[in-house]
Design a protein around this motif. Sequence first.
Motif, PDB file in Angstrom:
ATOM      1  N   ILE A  40       1.647  -2.208   9.645  1.00 24.80           N
ATOM      2  CA  ILE A  40       0.492  -2.219   8.740  1.00 24.80           C
ATOM      3  C   ILE A  40       0.452  -0.946   7.897  1.00 24.80           C
ATOM      4  CG2 ILE A  40      -2.029  -2.108   8.688  1.00 24.80           C
ATOM      5  CD1 ILE A  40      -2.002  -4.051  11.086  1.00 24.80           C
ATOM      6  N   SER A  41       0.719   0.206   8.508  1.00 26.23           N
ATOM      7  CA  SER A  41       0.666   1.458   7.741  1.00 26.23           C
ATOM      8  C   SER A  41       1.791   1.536   6.716  1.00 26.23           C
ATOM      9  CB  SER A  41       0.703   2.662   8.674  1.00 26.23           C
ATOM     10  OG  SER A  41       1.902   2.678   9.414  1.00 26.23           O
ATOM     11  N   ALA A  44       0.754  -0.676   3.838  1.00 25.17           N
ATOM     12  CA  ALA A  44      -0.311  -0.060   3.046  1.00 25.17           C
ATOM     13  C   ALA A  44       0.238   1.047   2.148  1.00 25.17           C
ATOM     14  CB  ALA A  44      -1.393   0.501   3.967  1.00 25.17           C
ATOM     15  N   LEU A  48       0.285   1.106  -1.966  1.00 26.09           N
ATOM     16  CA  LEU A  48      -0.300   2.250  -2.663  1.00 26.09           C
ATOM     17  C   LEU A  48       0.706   2.895  -3.617  1.00 26.09           C
ATOM     18  CD1 LEU A  48      -2.726   4.211  -2.923  1.00 26.09           C
ATOM     19  CD2 LEU A  48      -1.619   5.572  -1.164  1.00 26.09           C
TER      20      LEU A  48
END
Length: 97
Positions: A40-41, A44, A48
């Motif tokens: 998930i990180s 993300a 970004l």
Amino acid sequence: MTHESPHDKAADAVHEGRPVEAKYVRGGGPGRRILTILVISVAAVSILLLGMWFVSQGGFARTNANVGNQAVDAEAFQGEAVTPPAGDAAVQAAKNN
């Protein structure tokens, strides 16, 4: 009959000066929680960075106000060329003072 905890087994091994088995000193239990957090990180951060790149490349700009006006811009800077100072400019300035 008492139940020995993993801490007790690790502590006994340390006090006796023998190696501690890896199964007693691992901090986390088995599972997919860490992998899920990492996935998930990374997703993300990817979104970004892709968004920042898209914005910096003018992806959201409707039109470029400078299209076709490069000659006008070039004329604005004619005659402003500055000769860079020589490598010993500081030495020459000190000698002149």
